[in-house]
Scaffold this motif. Structure first.
Motif, PDB file in Angstrom:
ATOM      1  N   GLU A 114       9.473  -2.485   1.113  1.00  0.00           N
ATOM      2  CA  GLU A 114       8.078  -2.089   1.309  1.00  0.00           C
ATOM      3  C   GLU A 114       7.657  -2.279   2.768  1.00  0.00           C
ATOM      4  O   GLU A 114       6.875  -1.485   3.301  1.00  0.00           O
ATOM      5  N   LYS A 115       8.176  -3.315   3.406  1.00  0.00           N
ATOM      6  CA  LYS A 115       7.849  -3.546   4.815  1.00  0.00           C
ATOM      7  C   LYS A 115       8.396  -2.444   5.717  1.00  0.00           C
ATOM      8  O   LYS A 115       7.838  -2.159   6.772  1.00  0.00           O
TER       9      LYS A 115
ATOM     10  N   LEU B   2      13.040  -9.221  -6.143  1.00  0.00           N
ATOM     11  CA  LEU B   2      11.736  -9.304  -5.480  1.00  0.00           C
ATOM     12  C   LEU B   2      11.894  -9.299  -3.965  1.00  0.00           C
ATOM     13  O   LEU B   2      11.085  -8.706  -3.249  1.00  0.00           O
ATOM     14  N   ARG B   3      12.931  -9.969  -3.474  1.00  0.00           N
ATOM     15  CA  ARG B   3      13.167 -10.006  -2.020  1.00  0.00           C
ATOM     16  C   ARG B   3      13.448  -8.607  -1.491  1.00  0.00           C
ATOM     17  O   ARG B   3      12.888  -8.193  -0.462  1.00  0.00           O
ATOM     18  N   GLN B   4      14.323  -7.869  -2.192  1.00  0.00           N
ATOM     19  CA  GLN B   4      14.649  -6.524  -1.732  1.00  0.00           C
ATOM     20  C   GLN B   4      13.436  -5.603  -1.789  1.00  0.00           C
ATOM     21  O   GLN B   4      13.217  -4.797  -0.879  1.00  0.00           O
ATOM     22  N   VAL B   5      12.662  -5.699  -2.850  1.00  0.00           N
ATOM     23  CA  VAL B   5      11.470  -4.852  -2.975  1.00  0.00           C
ATOM     24  C   VAL B   5      10.494  -5.129  -1.827  1.00  0.00           C
ATOM     25  O   VAL B   5       9.983  -4.193  -1.187  1.00  0.00           O
ATOM     26  N   LYS B   6      10.267  -6.403  -1.551  1.00  0.00           N
ATOM     27  CA  LYS B   6       9.334  -6.773  -0.477  1.00  0.00           C
ATOM     28  C   LYS B   6       9.844  -6.284   0.878  1.00  0.00           C
ATOM     29  O   LYS B   6       9.082  -5.738   1.685  1.00  0.00           O
ATOM     30  N   ALA B   7      11.140  -6.461   1.135  1.00  0.00           N
ATOM     31  CA  ALA B   7      11.714  -6.032   2.411  1.00  0.00           C
ATOM     32  C   ALA B   7      11.666  -4.518   2.550  1.00  0.00           C
ATOM     33  O   ALA B   7      11.416  -3.992   3.640  1.00  0.00           O
TER      34      ALA B   7
ATOM     35  N   GLN C  89       5.907   0.972  -7.914  1.00  0.00           N
ATOM     36  CA  GLN C  89       6.031   2.172  -7.094  1.00  0.00           C
ATOM     37  C   GLN C  89       6.139   3.417  -7.978  1.00  0.00           C
ATOM     38  O   GLN C  89       6.909   3.428  -8.941  1.00  0.00           O
TER      39      GLN C  89
END
Length: 246
Positions: free
Chosen positions: A81-82, A74-79, A136
């Motif tokens: 996406e940013k 989840l951390r990697q996905v959020k980062a 995605q």
């Protein structure tokens, strides 16, 4: 392809136990390959533009860490996406950038440490999570499509290190370990998806330890099994103009 197939999220066609076995074996082969690399090998260019062996291994480690931990995923996905732009490009760039300071020995050791947890994490993914759609869309053959988390976890997360193991072996001139009970099963799944995607008659002969024969009628195609998969992944001209994701 029918309208229903075009809109239905793509799911894994692999038996669950087989998918886990393929993942465990592939991680082990990646560890063995990285462990055998010499100091000069890590700077060699690969077939992925802009990536040397070290960058590719950093990406592979990042993907394994995603499988090993839901929180890290989840951390990697959020980062990513940013960062914006095409999601998969942002994700892989993030994985490489975050491991810039790791030594080759550190990447290898960390991969060996994470691999068993990645297998465990993928094995433990419950059925109701596996049926959920990824957030995605993925563009394949010029069209956006959706995948289930099960397709990502059971299929793509093994095809990805497999293809990069091929890339690294080619880059450094190392023998590529191939067996029918592992690589042959993986290639068979790729061929079946390729056939479903283009939906046309064909007769396909693939050579080498991972090869075999599929189809009947239509154009007769013959390739080395690894080169066939490389072409489908975009590392060549895709047979029948049909790509398959790795």
């Amino acid at each position: 392809m029918t309208s229903a197939l075009a809109t239905r999220p793509r799911s894994s066609a692999l038996d669950r136990d087989i998918a886990v076995r393929l993942a465990e074996t592939e991680y082990g082969r990646v560890v063995a390959l990285l462990d055998d690399l010499g100091p000069q090998d890590w700077a060699r260019p690969t077939d992925c533009p802009g990536w040397d062996v070290r960058a590719m291994a950093a990406h592979m480690l990042g993907m394994a860490e995603m499988s090993a931990s839901i929180r890290e995923s989840l951390r990697q996905v959020k980062a990513a996406e940013k960062r914006g732009g095409v999601f998969i490009d942002a994700l892989t760039e993030l994985q490489v950038a975050e491991r810039t300071d790791m030594s080759p020995a550190g990447i290898t050791a960390r991969y060996a440490e994470v691999a068993p947890r990645a297998v465990k994490g993928r094995r433990r993914m419950p059925w109701f999570v596996r049926k959920q759609k990824m957030g995605q869309a993925q563009q394949i053959n010029g069209r956006d499509e959706t995948w289930t988390l099960g397709f990502l976890g059971d299929v793509i997360m093994t095809r990805d290190p497999w293809m990069h193991r091929v890339d690294i072996s080619r880059a450094v001139g190392a023998p590529l370990v191939l067996t029918a009970d592992h690589d042959g099963v993986l290639v068979d799944d790729v061929v079946r998806e390729w056939a479903q995607r283009h939906g046309r008659p064909f007769t396909l002969h693939l050579t080498g330890p991972a090869g075999g024969t599929w189809g009947e009628g239509g154009p007769v195609l013959e390739f080395d099994a690894v080169e066939f998969c490389r072409a489908l992944s975009g590392r060549g001209s895709a047979p029948l103009d049909t790509e398959v994701p790795f």
